[in-house]
Write a protein that holds these residues in place. Structure first.
Motif, mmCIF file in Angstrom:
data_model
loop_
_atom_site.group_PDB
_atom_site.id
_atom_site.type_symbol
_atom_site.label_atom_id
_atom_site.label_comp_id
_atom_site.label_asym_id
_atom_site.label_seq_id
_atom_site.Cartn_x
_atom_site.Cartn_y
_atom_site.Cartn_z
ATOM 1 N N TYR A 30 -42.876 -17.975 -45.760
ATOM 2 C CA TYR A 30 -43.760 -16.932 -45.228
ATOM 3 C C TYR A 30 -44.735 -16.527 -46.326
ATOM 4 O O TYR A 30 -44.345 -15.940 -47.335
ATOM 5 C CB TYR A 30 -42.963 -15.720 -44.730
ATOM 6 N N ILE A 31 -45.995 -16.872 -46.122
ATOM 7 C CA ILE A 31 -47.054 -16.606 -47.099
ATOM 8 C C ILE A 31 -48.069 -15.693 -46.444
ATOM 9 O O ILE A 31 -48.503 -15.924 -45.314
ATOM 10 C CB ILE A 31 -47.726 -17.915 -47.550
ATOM 11 N N ASP A 32 -48.443 -14.640 -47.160
ATOM 12 C CA ASP A 32 -49.366 -13.652 -46.612
ATOM 13 C C ASP A 32 -50.208 -13.096 -47.750
ATOM 14 O O ASP A 32 -50.056 -13.497 -48.907
ATOM 15 C CB ASP A 32 -48.559 -12.534 -45.945
ATOM 16 N N PHE A 33 -51.076 -12.165 -47.433
ATOM 17 C CA PHE A 33 -51.939 -11.518 -48.417
ATOM 18 C C PHE A 33 -51.871 -10.020 -48.204
ATOM 19 O O PHE A 33 -51.771 -9.556 -47.068
ATOM 20 C CB PHE A 33 -53.395 -11.984 -48.251
ATOM 21 N N ASP A 34 -51.968 -9.258 -49.297
ATOM 22 C CA ASP A 34 -52.027 -7.815 -49.136
ATOM 23 C C ASP A 34 -53.485 -7.382 -49.033
ATOM 24 O O ASP A 34 -54.402 -8.206 -49.086
ATOM 25 C CB ASP A 34 -51.258 -7.072 -50.242
ATOM 26 N N LEU A 40 -48.792 -13.046 -51.273
ATOM 27 C CA LEU A 40 -47.408 -12.638 -51.084
ATOM 28 C C LEU A 40 -46.586 -13.825 -50.581
ATOM 29 O O LEU A 40 -46.991 -14.517 -49.652
ATOM 30 C CB LEU A 40 -47.315 -11.498 -50.073
ATOM 31 N N LEU A 41 -45.466 -14.041 -51.221
ATOM 32 C CA LEU A 41 -44.517 -15.068 -50.798
ATOM 33 C C LEU A 41 -43.239 -14.355 -50.428
ATOM 34 O O LEU A 41 -42.641 -13.670 -51.267
ATOM 35 C CB LEU A 41 -44.273 -16.069 -51.937
ATOM 36 N N ARG A 44 -43.207 -10.790 -51.610
ATOM 37 C CA ARG A 44 -43.354 -10.421 -53.029
ATOM 38 C C ARG A 44 -44.663 -10.988 -53.578
ATOM 39 O O ARG A 44 -45.074 -12.096 -53.234
ATOM 40 C CB ARG A 44 -42.141 -10.860 -53.835
ATOM 41 N N ASP A 45 -45.309 -10.226 -54.414
ATOM 42 C CA ASP A 45 -46.582 -10.606 -55.014
ATOM 43 C C ASP A 45 -46.345 -11.720 -56.032
ATOM 44 O O ASP A 45 -45.657 -11.530 -57.028
ATOM 45 C CB ASP A 45 -47.222 -9.386 -55.689
ATOM 46 N N VAL A 46 -46.950 -12.885 -55.771
ATOM 47 C CA VAL A 46 -46.791 -14.039 -56.657
ATOM 48 C C VAL A 46 -48.133 -14.491 -57.227
ATOM 49 O O VAL A 46 -48.259 -15.599 -57.741
ATOM 50 C CB VAL A 46 -46.090 -15.219 -55.938
#
Length: 191
Positions: A30-34, A40-41, A44-46
């Motif tokens: 699950y990959i997203d953006f804030d 975000l992975l 969590r911020d990566v």
């Protein structure tokens, strides 16, 4: 997104040459953006973790796998389905959004790109020689241009912008001007 997936795969101890878990991991990740554009992975911020040369190399290798590309392209298309987004990537204008309103193909010579990358890595606490970075960049470009699935290439309707001698501010100014022209919005002075 590819780097975030590479980090995910790395955390699972994936061996790209033989690991049968890659398709399953590609579906599960699950990959997203804030709101600030941080990556975000799994929540969590990566953003900084994915800057390492090891992760960049693994991302480029994983990007050659059809099941990984399929998942990443679907995620990118979902993010941009309503428009109003700026995405960058090596196949955004040719595969992910071939009908995008504005496509800009940024280029810079390998030396300049290596210098920029070295600076970026230094901020994240990583050090690598300029020569090694330039070599890695050239190898990645070659691998990405020669891959069978979604190769790196300029879309026919993309505007090429050589950033080799431009500061970040100058690059932003040029891109904003191109976007405003495309949207028929008057360009303000110093905008």
């Amino acid at each position: 997104m590819y780097r975030a997936f590479a980090l995910y795969a790395s955390e699972w101890g994936v061996d790209i040459s033989s690991d049968e878990r890659i398709p399953e991991l590609a579906v599960r990740a699950y990959i997203d953006f804030d709101e600030d554009g941080n990556i975000l992975l799994e929540g969590r911020d990566v953003t900084k973790e994915i800057l390492s040369p090891k992760i960049a190399q693994l991302a480029s290798e994983l990007a050659t796998l059809p099941q990984v590309r399929e998942k990443m392209v679907a995620m990118q298309q979902e993010i941009g389905k309503n428009g109003g987004v700026v995405l960058d990537g090596r196949d955004i204008g040719t595969v992910v959004f071939p009908d995008a309103e504005l496509k800009i193909f940024l280029i810079a010579n390998a030396k300049t790109r290596a210098e920029r990358r070295k600076e970026e890595l230094a901020l994240a606490g990583n050090t690598i020689s300029l020569e090694k970075l330039a070599q890695e960049i050239e190898e990645r470009d070659k691998r990405d241009a020669e891959r069978e699935l979604s190769p790196l290439r300029k879309a026919d309707d993309a505007i090429e912008l050589d950033t080799s001698k431009l500061t970040i501010s100058e690059q932003v100014d040029k891109v904003v001007k191109l976007a405003r022209n495309k949207m028929d919005i008057p360009v303000r002075q110093n905008a």
